[in-house]
Design an enzyme around this catalytic site. Structure first.
Site, PDB file in Angstrom:
ATOM      1  N   HIS A   3      35.954  54.962  42.534  1.00 52.43           N
ATOM      2  CA  HIS A   3      34.721  54.075  41.711  1.00 52.43           C
ATOM      3  C   HIS A   3      33.617  54.415  42.653  1.00 52.43           C
ATOM      4  O   HIS A   3      33.602  54.574  43.752  1.00 52.43           O
ATOM      5  CB  HIS A   3      35.251  52.707  41.780  1.00 52.43           C
ATOM      6  CG  HIS A   3      36.419  52.374  40.948  1.00 52.43           C
ATOM      7  ND1 HIS A   3      36.737  51.013  40.468  1.00 52.43           N
ATOM      8  CD2 HIS A   3      37.470  53.268  40.473  1.00 52.43           C
ATOM      9  CE1 HIS A   3      37.615  51.179  39.660  1.00 52.43           C
ATOM     10  NE2 HIS A   3      38.168  52.311  39.630  1.00 52.43           N
TER      11      HIS A   3
ATOM     12  N   GLU B 278      31.357  52.322  43.661  1.00 51.82           N
ATOM     13  CA  GLU B 278      31.231  51.472  44.954  1.00 51.82           C
ATOM     14  C   GLU B 278      31.914  51.962  45.963  1.00 51.82           C
ATOM     15  O   GLU B 278      31.549  52.071  47.223  1.00 51.82           O
ATOM     16  CB  GLU B 278      31.578  49.954  44.666  1.00 51.82           C
ATOM     17  CG  GLU B 278      30.864  49.271  43.521  1.00 51.82           C
ATOM     18  CD  GLU B 278      31.580  49.667  42.098  1.00 51.82           C
ATOM     19  OE1 GLU B 278      31.179  48.523  41.366  1.00 51.82           O
ATOM     20  OE2 GLU B 278      32.155  50.420  41.854  1.00 51.82           O
TER      21      GLU B 278
ATOM     22  N   CYS C 264      35.035  45.689  40.254  1.00 47.56           N
ATOM     23  CA  CYS C 264      36.261  45.277  39.971  1.00 47.56           C
ATOM     24  C   CYS C 264      37.087  44.896  41.069  1.00 47.56           C
ATOM     25  O   CYS C 264      36.705  44.573  42.308  1.00 47.56           O
ATOM     26  CB  CYS C 264      37.130  46.473  39.727  1.00 47.56           C
ATOM     27  SG  CYS C 264      37.462  47.701  40.871  1.00 47.56           S
TER      28      CYS C 264
ATOM     29  N   CYS D  56      37.285  46.892  44.272  1.00 52.39           N
ATOM     30  CA  CYS D  56      35.843  47.420  44.678  1.00 52.39           C
ATOM     31  C   CYS D  56      35.199  46.197  45.504  1.00 52.39           C
ATOM     32  O   CYS D  56      34.656  46.451  46.536  1.00 52.39           O
ATOM     33  CB  CYS D  56      34.809  48.136  43.756  1.00 52.39           C
ATOM     34  SG  CYS D  56      35.366  49.596  43.192  1.00 52.39           S
TER      35      CYS D  56
END
Length: 175
Positions: free
Chosen positions: A67, A69, A97, A100
């Site tokens: 992801h 991040e 999420c 993250c």
């Protein structure tokens, strides 16, 4: 002027918008060049310098943890020479999420700035509250809603386009 007042000053708001635009640019590149979900993240050091910028790479890297991040945190930790990014601020185009948000806590991020809420999977305020959970040994300052409309529109446009493309492919397969 207190740190909180400074963060809420017009100058700080301008800096937040500036860095969020960088995150949006990374999200657009991820979507346009790699067909990734358009999420972008930027990590800025305590001194205001850019440590890392990234877009989603889950499809590109065949990595469910890639992801934006997490990719940005990895690059920032390498740049800083330390996995603890104490004093750093992370800018994310969408509410992180659970994975993250947990990574932000582990990195000891000082402040999280994000654009659009994620009502389905957001782990900062929408579904879970990982980043300021009293049971954890680290909490961070939260600044939601920076360029929220632009961040939300980017996601909505991406998924609208994807649905249209899938419908068109389905119609071609029916012919």
């Amino acid at each position: 002027m207190s740190a909180r007042e400074e963060l809420q000053s017009p100058l700080a708001a301008d800096a937040d918008a500036r860095w969020m635009r960088e995150a949006l640019a990374a999200a657009r590149v991820a979507a346009a060049e790699h067909d990734e979900v358009p999420v972008g993240a930027v990590v800025v050091g305590a001194d205001g310098t850019l440590l890392a910028i990234a877009g989603n790479r889950t499809r590109t890297d065949c990595d469910p943890t890639a992801h934006a991040e997490v990719v940005a945190l990895r690059a920032a930790a390498q740049a800083a020479g330390n996995y603890r990014l104490t004093g750093a601020t992370v800018y994310s185009t969408i509410e992180p999420c659970a994975m993250c948000a947990g990574a932000l806590v582990q990195a000891r991020i000082r402040r999280l700035v994000y654009g659009a809420r994620d009502e389905r999977a957001g782990a900062v305020e929408s579904v879970f509250r990982v980043c300021d959970a009293s049971s954890l040994n680290h909490r961070m300052e939260l600044t939601p809603g920076v360029l929220a409309a632009e961040c939300r529109a980017l996601m909505q446009d991406f998924f609208r386009h994807r649905r249209t493309a899938n419908e068109e492919r389905g119609m071609m397969n029916d012919e």
